[in-house]
Design a protein around this motif. Structure first.
Motif, PDB file in Angstrom:
ATOM      1  N   LEU A   1      11.009 -22.013   3.809  1.00 40.99           N
ATOM      2  CA  LEU A   1      11.057 -22.279   2.375  1.00 40.99           C
ATOM      3  C   LEU A   1       9.997 -21.492   1.628  1.00 40.99           C
ATOM      4  O   LEU A   1      10.214 -21.052   0.490  1.00 40.99           O
ATOM      5  N   SER A   2       8.837 -21.277   2.245  1.00 43.00           N
ATOM      6  CA  SER A   2       7.795 -20.463   1.629  1.00 43.00           C
ATOM      7  C   SER A   2       8.259 -19.025   1.445  1.00 43.00           C
ATOM      8  O   SER A   2       8.033 -18.407   0.388  1.00 43.00           O
ATOM      9  N   ASP A   3       8.907 -18.480   2.462  1.00 38.75           N
ATOM     10  CA  ASP A   3       9.422 -17.118   2.353  1.00 38.75           C
ATOM     11  C   ASP A   3      10.466 -17.011   1.242  1.00 38.75           C
ATOM     12  O   ASP A   3      10.477 -16.039   0.475  1.00 38.75           O
ATOM     13  N   PHE A   4      11.348 -17.988   1.168  1.00 34.09           N
ATOM     14  CA  PHE A   4      12.346 -17.968   0.092  1.00 34.09           C
ATOM     15  C   PHE A   4      11.683 -18.066  -1.280  1.00 34.09           C
ATOM     16  O   PHE A   4      12.103 -17.420  -2.241  1.00 34.09           O
ATOM     17  N   GLN A   5      10.637 -18.883  -1.386  1.00 35.40           N
ATOM     18  CA  GLN A   5       9.939 -19.029  -2.658  1.00 35.40           C
ATOM     19  C   GLN A   5       9.286 -17.710  -3.068  1.00 35.40           C
ATOM     20  O   GLN A   5       9.360 -17.299  -4.244  1.00 35.40           O
ATOM     21  N   LEU A   6       8.636 -17.038  -2.133  1.00 28.67           N
ATOM     22  CA  LEU A   6       8.032 -15.747  -2.432  1.00 28.67           C
ATOM     23  C   LEU A   6       9.093 -14.732  -2.847  1.00 28.67           C
ATOM     24  O   LEU A   6       8.887 -13.952  -3.792  1.00 28.67           O
ATOM     25  N   ALA A   7      10.217 -14.755  -2.158  1.00 30.49           N
ATOM     26  CA  ALA A   7      11.303 -13.840  -2.511  1.00 30.49           C
ATOM     27  C   ALA A   7      11.812 -14.114  -3.918  1.00 30.49           C
ATOM     28  O   ALA A   7      12.058 -13.180  -4.697  1.00 30.49           O
TER      29      ALA A   7
ATOM     30  N   GLN B   1       0.808  -1.210   0.000  1.00 30.02           N
ATOM     31  CA  GLN B   1       0.000   0.000   0.000  1.00 30.02           C
ATOM     32  C   GLN B   1       0.855   1.279   0.000  1.00 30.02           C
ATOM     33  O   GLN B   1       0.309   2.388  -0.092  1.00 30.02           O
ATOM     34  N   ALA B   2       2.159   1.119   0.081  1.00 28.87           N
ATOM     35  CA  ALA B   2       3.030   2.286   0.197  1.00 28.87           C
ATOM     36  C   ALA B   2       3.111   3.053  -1.122  1.00 28.87           C
ATOM     37  O   ALA B   2       3.045   2.472  -2.208  1.00 28.87           O
ATOM     38  N   GLU B   3       3.265   4.366  -1.010  1.00 30.32           N
ATOM     39  CA  GLU B   3       3.385   5.212  -2.187  1.00 30.32           C
ATOM     40  C   GLU B   3       4.855   5.370  -2.558  1.00 30.32           C
ATOM     41  O   GLU B   3       5.707   5.596  -1.702  1.00 30.32           O
ATOM     42  N   GLY B   4       5.117   5.250  -3.857  1.00 26.25           N
ATOM     43  CA  GLY B   4       6.493   5.392  -4.314  1.00 26.25           C
ATOM     44  C   GLY B   4       6.777   4.483  -5.488  1.00 26.25           C
ATOM     45  O   GLY B   4       5.861   3.946  -6.125  1.00 26.25           O
ATOM     46  N   ASP B   5       8.044   4.287  -5.780  1.00 23.72           N
ATOM     47  CA  ASP B   5       8.512   3.505  -6.918  1.00 23.72           C
ATOM     48  C   ASP B   5       8.050   2.054  -6.796  1.00 23.72           C
ATOM     49  O   ASP B   5       8.446   1.341  -5.871  1.00 23.72           O
ATOM     50  N   GLU B   6       7.244   1.593  -7.738  1.00 21.27           N
ATOM     51  CA  GLU B   6       6.693   0.235  -7.673  1.00 21.27           C
ATOM     52  C   GLU B   6       7.766  -0.825  -7.870  1.00 21.27           C
ATOM     53  O   GLU B   6       7.709  -1.903  -7.267  1.00 21.27           O
ATOM     54  N   VAL B   7       8.733  -0.543  -8.735  1.00 22.56           N
ATOM     55  CA  VAL B   7       9.823  -1.504  -8.960  1.00 22.56           C
ATOM     56  C   VAL B   7      10.646  -1.662  -7.692  1.00 22.56           C
ATOM     57  O   VAL B   7      10.983  -2.782  -7.278  1.00 22.56           O
ATOM     58  N   LEU B   8      10.979  -0.545  -7.063  1.00 17.15           N
ATOM     59  CA  LEU B   8      11.721  -0.590  -5.807  1.00 17.15           C
ATOM     60  C   LEU B   8      10.917  -1.312  -4.738  1.00 17.15           C
ATOM     61  O   LEU B   8      11.472  -2.128  -3.977  1.00 17.15           O
ATOM     62  N   ALA B   9       9.630  -1.044  -4.681  1.00 16.77           N
ATOM     63  CA  ALA B   9       8.778  -1.694  -3.679  1.00 16.77           C
ATOM     64  C   ALA B   9       8.828  -3.206  -3.814  1.00 16.77           C
ATOM     65  O   ALA B   9       8.886  -3.938  -2.817  1.00 16.77           O
ATOM     66  N   LYS B  10       8.814  -3.685  -5.043  1.00 20.49           N
ATOM     67  CA  LYS B  10       8.839  -5.123  -5.288  1.00 20.49           C
ATOM     68  C   LYS B  10      10.145  -5.735  -4.786  1.00 20.49           C
ATOM     69  O   LYS B  10      10.162  -6.821  -4.189  1.00 20.49           O
ATOM     70  N   GLN B  11      11.263  -5.021  -4.989  1.00 17.33           N
ATOM     71  CA  GLN B  11      12.555  -5.535  -4.541  1.00 17.33           C
ATOM     72  C   GLN B  11      12.685  -5.480  -3.019  1.00 17.33           C
ATOM     73  O   GLN B  11      13.287  -6.354  -2.402  1.00 17.33           O
ATOM     74  N   ILE B  12      12.119  -4.454  -2.414  1.00 13.31           N
ATOM     75  CA  ILE B  12      12.107  -4.377  -0.947  1.00 13.31           C
ATOM     76  C   ILE B  12      11.347  -5.562  -0.372  1.00 13.31           C
ATOM     77  O   ILE B  12      11.790  -6.214   0.587  1.00 13.31           O
ATOM     78  N   LYS B  13      10.206  -5.857  -0.957  1.00 16.73           N
ATOM     79  CA  LYS B  13       9.386  -6.970  -0.480  1.00 16.73           C
ATOM     80  C   LYS B  13      10.130  -8.290  -0.615  1.00 16.73           C
ATOM     81  O   LYS B  13      10.125  -9.121   0.305  1.00 16.73           O
ATOM     82  N   ALA B  14      10.797  -8.480  -1.747  1.00 20.17           N
ATOM     83  CA  ALA B  14      11.542  -9.722  -1.966  1.00 20.17           C
ATOM     84  C   ALA B  14      12.657  -9.879  -0.942  1.00 20.17           C
ATOM     85  O   ALA B  14      12.839 -10.955  -0.348  1.00 20.17           O
ATOM     86  N   GLN B  15      13.418  -8.813  -0.708  1.00 24.82           N
ATOM     87  CA  GLN B  15      14.516  -8.897   0.258  1.00 24.82           C
ATOM     88  C   GLN B  15      13.996  -9.126   1.668  1.00 24.82           C
ATOM     89  O   GLN B  15      14.626  -9.858   2.456  1.00 24.82           O
ATOM     90  N   ALA B  16      12.871  -8.525   2.005  1.00 23.98           N
ATOM     91  CA  ALA B  16      12.310  -8.715   3.343  1.00 23.98           C
ATOM     92  C   ALA B  16      11.901 -10.168   3.561  1.00 23.98           C
ATOM     93  O   ALA B  16      12.149 -10.738   4.629  1.00 23.98           O
ATOM     94  N   TYR B  17      11.275 -10.781   2.562  1.00 21.04           N
ATOM     95  CA  TYR B  17      10.925 -12.199   2.678  1.00 21.04           C
ATOM     96  C   TYR B  17      12.177 -13.055   2.855  1.00 21.04           C
ATOM     97  O   TYR B  17      12.220 -13.965   3.706  1.00 21.04           O
ATOM     98  N   ALA B  18      13.194 -12.788   2.047  1.00 17.86           N
ATOM     99  CA  ALA B  18      14.407 -13.607   2.106  1.00 17.86           C
ATOM    100  C   ALA B  18      15.136 -13.436   3.429  1.00 17.86           C
ATOM    101  O   ALA B  18      15.618 -14.416   4.021  1.00 17.86           O
ATOM    102  N   LEU B  19      15.220 -12.199   3.916  1.00 13.83           N
ATOM    103  CA  LEU B  19      15.870 -11.976   5.208  1.00 13.83           C
ATOM    104  C   LEU B  19      15.106 -12.642   6.338  1.00 13.83           C
ATOM    105  O   LEU B  19      15.702 -13.221   7.251  1.00 13.83           O
TER     106      LEU B  19
END
Length: 482
Positions: free
Chosen positions: A196-202, A128-146
């Protein structure tokens, strides 16, 4: 402003944690969400940066986990001099932990769940955050992996290994949304499934990457493959461990393995897949890894290699890992200096922290194949010898040719030499079901009880107890055996 925001996040978290020992139910992350994160992609990105810094904390990968892995193993020991080890570290070294006197267990538990809390904040707000959608997607991926990586480090420290009872034994309380509380421990199967689910989502979210210098300071797709291969190895899922290792090899060629000419854990070296970036803003100084193993320039240097490990390092002629041995405070050369302070005299932990690198992935692939993954022992030898060839100038004499259990022992031995002080020693013994056997004359003058020199693989002492304060606050079940 970036530094100020990170410091504010850390300070708020630390203040809240210091006032509340109910680690899973603490609420500083919700305060952070209301006051700082709001709905901005840029601010969530800053929180992600702060989370990377929290992972490099001395209470996690910046000291505690790696030091624990070393001193509870057969290859390193504490020394008592004028720079005595901390009491809680001696408790770990002597295998004397209890729920109320648990060495570094409470600090590690708290730090890991604090990081998880911040990552949960990111994951709950990013869509729901406002800003760069591409960056948002990468933030989400890294958060899942971490989050997956942190839960994995927790489960291999606070739960019995897969080899003991498969997925039926106790796992972790899984906290996946901000403000969530949990008094129930999942099963080990459920915990691994969540990881493993978090890694898969990432993996599905993160962009493709090429292997370029410096990219490894963040989670990349290649890092996801490497870290997940490690998880599968602990789960004894040999085929999937090899599958992910091969995905790493498709990006990083064998030529990136360090040789005797360039061996050393310099920042962003040729083998780096994921490492934590450390600079003047987040260096732990004398509390960090470098100072733990090097007593020069004011370091503590209270962890030394055993004579057995030194002898092991000298097995191959021309082995570059021998060059990491240095003068110690006892007048010998049993300091093993893997973390070199780039700043010189002060700031003894001004160095990056390797999380996973190419050598480990080759050893994962070798172990998986030796246990029956595709390619079998022939491929296991190929992966193992790719590394051995770069660790001796007499490869033909020391080339691996073993089979069966002897091949596995050779792989385990190579892991001891290659991955020392990178957070693997005790975990490798536990996950493979081997007793911890320490030689008595190598562990003198440290107050260690002779009854604790050998620890059976099925002993509760091999893992941390859940901190008593957490049990009291949540009603969670304590680990069986404590």
């Amino acid at each position: 402003m970036k530094r100020i925001l990170i410091y504010t996040i850390v300070i708020i978290s630390l203040l809240a944690a210091s006032c509340d020992k109910d680690f899973l139910n603490q609420t500083p992350d919700d305060v952070i969400s209301q006051d700082l994160v709001t709905g901005s992609v840029d601010k969530l990105n800053r929180l992600l940066t702060g989370s990377y810094n929290e992972v490099s904390s001395p209470n996690y990968l910046g000291r505690l986990l790696q030091k624990r892995a070393a001193v509870k193993s057969t290859d390193f020991r504490f020394v008592q001099t004028i720079y005595n080890p901390r009491n809680y570290e001696l408790i770990e070294y002597r295998y004397e932990e209890s729920p109320n006197n648990n060495g570094g267990a409470a600090d590690l538990w708290q730090q890991c769940y604090k990081v998880i809390g911040n990552l949960n904040l990111i994951l709950s707000h990013i869509d729901q955050a406002e800003g760069d959608e591409v960056l948002a997607k990468q933030i989400k991926a890294q958060a899942y992996a971490l989050r997956a990586m942190v839960y994995f480090d927790l489960v291999r420290t606070f739960a019995y290994p897969w080899i003991r009872a498969g997925g039926s034994s106790q796992g972790l309380p899984l906290v996946l949304i901000p403000g969530q509380t949990s008094s129930t421990r999942s099963s080990l199967e459920e915990t691994f499934s969540q990881i493993l689910s978090d890694f898969q989502l990432a993996e599905t979210l993160i962009q493709e990457n090429t292997f370029t210098e410096g990219i490894s300071k963040y989670i990349t797709k290649t890092a996801i493959y490497a870290l997940r291969a490690r998880v599968y190895l602990y789960k004894q899922d040999w085929n999937n461990a090899l599958l992910d290792a091969d995905k790493v090899f498709s990006v990083i060629p064998e030529s990136r393995l360090m040789s005797s000419e360039n061996y050393g854990l310099t920042d962003f070296n040729s083998e780096s897949i994921f490492e934590l970036s450390v600079n003047e803003d987040n260096s732990s100084g004398s509390n960090g890894l470098g100072a733990q193993f090097d007593f020069h320039n004011g370091g503590q240097g209270d962890v030394l290699a055993t004579n057995s490990f030194v002898k092991l390092l000298t097995e191959y002629p021309g082995d570059p890992r021998v060059k990491l041995l240095a003068d110690d405070k006892e007048g010998r050369q049993n300091s093993f200096i893997k973390y070199v302070n780039r700043a010189g005299g002060t700031g003894l932990s001004m160095h990056n922290i390797p999380v996973i690198r190419l050598s480990e992935v080759y050893l994962i692939a070798a172990e998986a194949c030796a246990n029956g993954a595709k390619g079998g022992e022939l491929h296991a030898l190929r992966y193992l010898n790719a590394l051995v060839a770069r660790r001796t100038d007499d490869f033909q004499s020391y080339k691996a040719t073993e089979s069966g259990s002897a091949l596995l022992r050779r792989i385990y031995k190579e892991r001891r030499k290659e991955l020392a002080l990178e957070g693997h020693e005790i975990y490798d013994l536990i996950r493979t079901g081997r007793d911890i056997v320490r030689v008595q004359d190598e562990h003198v003058n440290t107050g260690i009880n002779s009854n604790n020199l050998t620890i059976k693989t099925d002993s509760p002492k091999t893992i941390y107890p859940i901190p008593a304060a957490e049990i009291a606050a949540t009603g969670m079940s304590q680990t069986e055996g404590y």
